[in-house]
Motif scaffolding. Structure first.
Motif, PDB file in Angstrom:
ATOM      1  N   PHE A  92      33.187 -17.270  15.279  1.00 55.24           N
ATOM      2  CA  PHE A  92      31.731 -17.401  15.384  1.00 55.24           C
ATOM      3  C   PHE A  92      31.077 -16.090  15.824  1.00 55.24           C
ATOM      4  O   PHE A  92      29.942 -15.785  15.417  1.00 55.24           O
ATOM      5  N   ALA A  93      31.774 -15.327  16.655  1.00 56.42           N
ATOM      6  CA  ALA A  93      31.229 -14.035  17.063  1.00 56.42           C
ATOM      7  C   ALA A  93      31.123 -13.085  15.868  1.00 56.42           C
ATOM      8  O   ALA A  93      30.119 -12.375  15.702  1.00 56.42           O
ATOM      9  N   LEU A  94      32.153 -13.073  15.012  1.00 52.24           N
ATOM     10  CA  LEU A  94      32.118 -12.219  13.825  1.00 52.24           C
ATOM     11  C   LEU A  94      31.048 -12.678  12.838  1.00 52.24           C
ATOM     12  O   LEU A  94      30.404 -11.849  12.182  1.00 52.24           O
ATOM     13  N   VAL A  95      30.863 -13.984  12.720  1.00 54.14           N
ATOM     14  CA  VAL A  95      29.789 -14.483  11.853  1.00 54.14           C
ATOM     15  C   VAL A  95      28.449 -13.939  12.329  1.00 54.14           C
ATOM     16  O   VAL A  95      27.615 -13.487  11.531  1.00 54.14           O
ATOM     17  N   PHE A  96      28.226 -13.983  13.626  1.00 55.51           N
ATOM     18  CA  PHE A  96      26.968 -13.493  14.188  1.00 55.51           C
ATOM     19  C   PHE A  96      26.816 -11.988  13.989  1.00 55.51           C
ATOM     20  O   PHE A  96      25.744 -11.504  13.611  1.00 55.51           O
ATOM     21  N   VAL A  97      27.899 -11.238  14.234  1.00 53.47           N
ATOM     22  CA  VAL A  97      27.820  -9.772  14.144  1.00 53.47           C
ATOM     23  C   VAL A  97      27.608  -9.319  12.704  1.00 53.47           C
ATOM     24  O   VAL A  97      26.724  -8.513  12.405  1.00 53.47           O
ATOM     25  N   LEU A  98      28.422  -9.847  11.791  1.00 55.57           N
ATOM     26  CA  LEU A  98      28.365  -9.383  10.400  1.00 55.57           C
ATOM     27  C   LEU A  98      27.165  -9.952   9.641  1.00 55.57           C
ATOM     28  O   LEU A  98      26.873  -9.508   8.523  1.00 55.57           O
ATOM     29  N   LEU A  99      26.470 -10.892  10.247  1.00 58.90           N
ATOM     30  CA  LEU A  99      25.276 -11.425   9.589  1.00 58.90           C
ATOM     31  C   LEU A  99      24.182 -10.370   9.499  1.00 58.90           C
ATOM     32  O   LEU A  99      23.393 -10.368   8.550  1.00 58.90           O
ATOM     33  N   TYR A 100      24.142  -9.465  10.471  1.00 62.23           N
ATOM     34  CA  TYR A 100      23.118  -8.419  10.463  1.00 62.23           C
ATOM     35  C   TYR A 100      23.263  -7.469   9.277  1.00 62.23           C
ATOM     36  O   TYR A 100      22.292  -7.236   8.543  1.00 62.23           O
ATOM     37  N   PRO A 101      24.437  -6.860   9.057  1.00 60.24           N
ATOM     38  CA  PRO A 101      24.551  -5.983   7.877  1.00 60.24           C
ATOM     39  C   PRO A 101      24.382  -6.729   6.562  1.00 60.24           C
ATOM     40  O   PRO A 101      23.870  -6.167   5.590  1.00 60.24           O
ATOM     41  N   VAL A 102      24.805  -8.008   6.526  1.00 61.46           N
ATOM     42  CA  VAL A 102      24.644  -8.781   5.294  1.00 61.46           C
ATOM     43  C   VAL A 102      23.162  -8.981   4.987  1.00 61.46           C
ATOM     44  O   VAL A 102      22.721  -8.785   3.855  1.00 61.46           O
ATOM     45  N   LEU A 103      22.386  -9.369   5.997  1.00 58.78           N
ATOM     46  CA  LEU A 103      20.950  -9.569   5.790  1.00 58.78           C
ATOM     47  C   LEU A 103      20.256  -8.250   5.434  1.00 58.78           C
ATOM     48  O   LEU A 103      19.376  -8.208   4.569  1.00 58.78           O
ATOM     49  N   GLY A 104      20.675  -7.169   6.114  1.00 58.51           N
ATOM     50  CA  GLY A 104      20.091  -5.866   5.791  1.00 58.51           C
ATOM     51  C   GLY A 104      20.414  -5.425   4.378  1.00 58.51           C
ATOM     52  O   GLY A 104      19.546  -4.906   3.659  1.00 58.51           O
ATOM     53  N   THR A 105      21.659  -5.648   3.960  1.00 53.77           N
ATOM     54  CA  THR A 105      22.051  -5.294   2.601  1.00 53.77           C
ATOM     55  C   THR A 105      21.321  -6.148   1.577  1.00 53.77           C
ATOM     56  O   THR A 105      20.893  -5.653   0.526  1.00 53.77           O
ATOM     57  N   CYS A 106      21.178  -7.446   1.883  1.00 47.06           N
ATOM     58  CA  CYS A 106      20.437  -8.329   0.977  1.00 47.06           C
ATOM     59  C   CYS A 106      18.993  -7.855   0.813  1.00 47.06           C
ATOM     60  O   CYS A 106      18.452  -7.851  -0.295  1.00 47.06           O
ATOM     61  N   MET A 107      18.375  -7.466   1.926  1.00 46.96           N
ATOM     62  CA  MET A 107      16.989  -6.997   1.859  1.00 46.96           C
ATOM     63  C   MET A 107      16.881  -5.728   1.025  1.00 46.96           C
ATOM     64  O   MET A 107      15.960  -5.576   0.213  1.00 46.96           O
ATOM     65  N   TYR A 108      17.845  -4.811   1.212  1.00 44.46           N
ATOM     66  CA  TYR A 108      17.826  -3.559   0.440  1.00 44.46           C
ATOM     67  C   TYR A 108      17.988  -3.838  -1.046  1.00 44.46           C
ATOM     68  O   TYR A 108      17.234  -3.305  -1.883  1.00 44.46           O
ATOM     69  N   VAL A 109      18.962  -4.691  -1.394  1.00 45.32           N
ATOM     70  CA  VAL A 109      19.204  -5.014  -2.802  1.00 45.32           C
ATOM     71  C   VAL A 109      17.997  -5.734  -3.393  1.00 45.32           C
ATOM     72  O   VAL A 109      17.595  -5.482  -4.533  1.00 45.32           O
ATOM     73  N   TYR A 110      17.393  -6.632  -2.610  1.00 45.01           N
ATOM     74  CA  TYR A 110      16.235  -7.387  -3.088  1.00 45.01           C
ATOM     75  C   TYR A 110      15.045  -6.468  -3.352  1.00 45.01           C
ATOM     76  O   TYR A 110      14.379  -6.577  -4.390  1.00 45.01           O
ATOM     77  N   LEU A 111      14.781  -5.543  -2.411  1.00 49.27           N
ATOM     78  CA  LEU A 111      13.666  -4.606  -2.595  1.00 49.27           C
ATOM     79  C   LEU A 111      13.919  -3.665  -3.774  1.00 49.27           C
ATOM     80  O   LEU A 111      12.994  -3.330  -4.525  1.00 49.27           O
ATOM     81  N   LYS A 112      15.168  -3.255  -3.942  1.00 48.09           N
ATOM     82  CA  LYS A 112      15.507  -2.398  -5.072  1.00 48.09           C
ATOM     83  C   LYS A 112      15.303  -3.132  -6.386  1.00 48.09           C
ATOM     84  O   LYS A 112      14.782  -2.567  -7.356  1.00 48.09           O
ATOM     85  N   GLN A 113      15.697  -4.415  -6.416  1.00 56.64           N
ATOM     86  CA  GLN A 113      15.507  -5.211  -7.620  1.00 56.64           C
ATOM     87  C   GLN A 113      14.022  -5.426  -7.902  1.00 56.64           C
ATOM     88  O   GLN A 113      13.588  -5.389  -9.062  1.00 56.64           O
ATOM     89  N   LEU A 114      13.229  -5.648  -6.849  1.00 56.73           N
ATOM     90  CA  LEU A 114      11.782  -5.784  -7.030  1.00 56.73           C
ATOM     91  C   LEU A 114      11.173  -4.513  -7.610  1.00 56.73           C
ATOM     92  O   LEU A 114      10.294  -4.568  -8.479  1.00 56.73           O
ATOM     93  N   HIS A 115      11.661  -3.362  -7.131  1.00 53.04           N
ATOM     94  CA  HIS A 115      11.155  -2.091  -7.656  1.00 53.04           C
ATOM     95  C   HIS A 115      11.500  -1.939  -9.135  1.00 53.04           C
ATOM     96  O   HIS A 115      10.647  -1.527  -9.934  1.00 53.04           O
ATOM     97  N   ASN A 116      12.740  -2.278  -9.496  1.00 50.40           N
ATOM     98  CA  ASN A 116      13.143  -2.186 -10.903  1.00 50.40           C
ATOM     99  C   ASN A 116      12.349  -3.157 -11.773  1.00 50.40           C
ATOM    100  O   ASN A 116      11.944  -2.822 -12.893  1.00 50.40           O
ATOM    101  N   ASP A 117      12.130  -4.377 -11.243  1.00 51.30           N
ATOM    102  CA  ASP A 117      11.342  -5.355 -11.993  1.00 51.30           C
ATOM    103  C   ASP A 117       9.907  -4.882 -12.168  1.00 51.30           C
ATOM    104  O   ASP A 117       9.293  -5.102 -13.222  1.00 51.30           O
ATOM    105  N   LYS A 118       9.381  -4.234 -11.132  1.00 50.24           N
ATOM    106  CA  LYS A 118       8.014  -3.717 -11.206  1.00 50.24           C
ATOM    107  C   LYS A 118       7.898  -2.649 -12.290  1.00 50.24           C
ATOM    108  O   LYS A 118       6.933  -2.637 -13.069  1.00 50.24           O
ATOM    109  N   GLN A 119       8.888  -1.745 -12.330  1.00 52.34           N
ATOM    110  CA  GLN A 119       8.871  -0.703 -13.346  1.00 52.34           C
ATOM    111  C   GLN A 119       8.997  -1.287 -14.749  1.00 52.34           C
ATOM    112  O   GLN A 119       8.321  -0.859 -15.685  1.00 52.34           O
ATOM    113  N   GLN A 120       9.856  -2.315 -14.895  1.00 52.71           N
ATOM    114  CA  GLN A 120      10.031  -2.942 -16.204  1.00 52.71           C
ATOM    115  C   GLN A 120       8.769  -3.682 -16.621  1.00 52.71           C
ATOM    116  O   GLN A 120       8.354  -3.628 -17.784  1.00 52.71           O
TER     117      GLN A 120
END
Length: 302
Positions: free
Chosen positions: A139-167
């Motif tokens: 459970f401690a690892l779930v809590f710790v690794l949730l932060y980079p996962v959420l940050g990575t998801c946000m980065y990928v999501y924003l990048k995809q939004l930018h690509n969709d905007k350009q398209q």
């Protein structure tokens, strides 16, 4: 929204190889930084007690981070390929995230039992290690690794939004240009001779092709659905420079330029590429190899 409906939302991130590597590296690096700064899992107590030096703990943290890296690589690039899921919803991603944590804890436990088997000399010690420490670590690892996962998801999501905007911007420009052309509201094209005098005025929709003929250019256009041709004394390059701001007019040969809006198809005739500008194929314009790739790219937009 119910929790079940939330889990069924589409989740198309971390499908490409580049996104998977980003997920693996971000989790591994974040775990190392988090462990060094906050010293969880009893690491700070061991430093204060003096049983282990900071260098030894740094090596331990580096080892666990390496375990995290290896496990995530195997999970993302081997196991997920062996057990694919076509739905790609949020439930599928969370399931693999929890499996990743379980694999990290399991591998770490095996290593610890292998090297610290002196401490596991009783059933109580084994149960304490397997039940309490493993569950708490999980459970401690779930809590710790949730932060980079959420940050990575946000980065990928924003990048995809930018690509969709350009398209979308590209598609909107094409649609807007098409609408302007077919609506009949476009400005008339004025064809000037070498002295700058207007010799022909036609709507862009009616223009089909321009051909170079020595010191003249031949304007091929339609009037009342009848294909017509008019020669004007001017240089081919000069006329194209004057029409460079008009969308759709594109050079396809050293002696020809076409109106892309009126192209019906690109066809090979006698082993040579030609653009067909008339349903009866009465107007065929050759495309040279120099311009063939660019013409295909432009036609895909129109």
């Amino acid at each position: 929204m119910k929790f079940r409906q939330l889990l069924e939302l589409p989740f198309h991130h971390f499908q490409a190889k580049q996104e998977k590597w980003l997920y693996v590296i971000s989790c591994s690096v974040f775990f190392m930084i988090f462990a060094l700064v906050y010293q969880p899992f009893g690491l700070s107590a061991e430093i204060e007690s003096g049983e282990h030096t900071f260098v030894q703990l740094f090596a331990l943290i580096g080892f666990i981070s390496t375990v995290v890296f290896i496990v995530l690589c195997v999970s993302q690039f081997v196991l997920r390929e062996r057990f694919p899921n076509t739905k790609n919803d949020l439930r599928y991603f969370l399931k693999w995230f929890l499996i990743d944590i379980a694999l990290v804890v399991f591998l770490s436990l095996i290593v610890e039992i292998t090297f610290d088997n002196d401490e596991l000399n009783s059933v109580e010690a084994i149960l304490d290690e397997l039940v309490f420490d493993v569950v708490m670590t999980y459970f401690a690892l779930v809590f710790v690794l949730l932060y980079p996962v959420l940050g990575t998801c946000m980065y990928v999501y924003l990048k995809q939004l930018h690509n969709d905007k350009q398209q979308l911007k590209t598609d909107l420009d094409v649609v807007t240009t098409h609408y302007k052309m077919v609506s009949g509201n476009e400005e008339l094209i004025k064809i000037l001779d070498e002295k700058g005098e207007c010799k022909l005025t036609i709507p862009l929709n009616n223009l089909y092709a321009i051909e170079s003929k020595n010191q003249y250019v031949s304007i091929k256009y339609k009037r009342n659905d009848i294909l017509m041709e008019q020669c004007i004394r001017t240089r081919f390059s000069k006329l194209l420079d004057e029409l460079q701001d008009i969308p759709g007019i594109y050079k396809c040969h050293r002696s020809f330029a076409i109106n892309l809006f009126n192209v019906l198809e690109l066809k090979t005739i006698n082993q040579k590429p030609n653009v067909i500008l008339d349903e009866a194929e009465a107007l065929r314009i050759p495309v040279s190899k120099t311009y063939l790739k660019d013409v295909k790219a432009q036609l895909s937009k129109y």
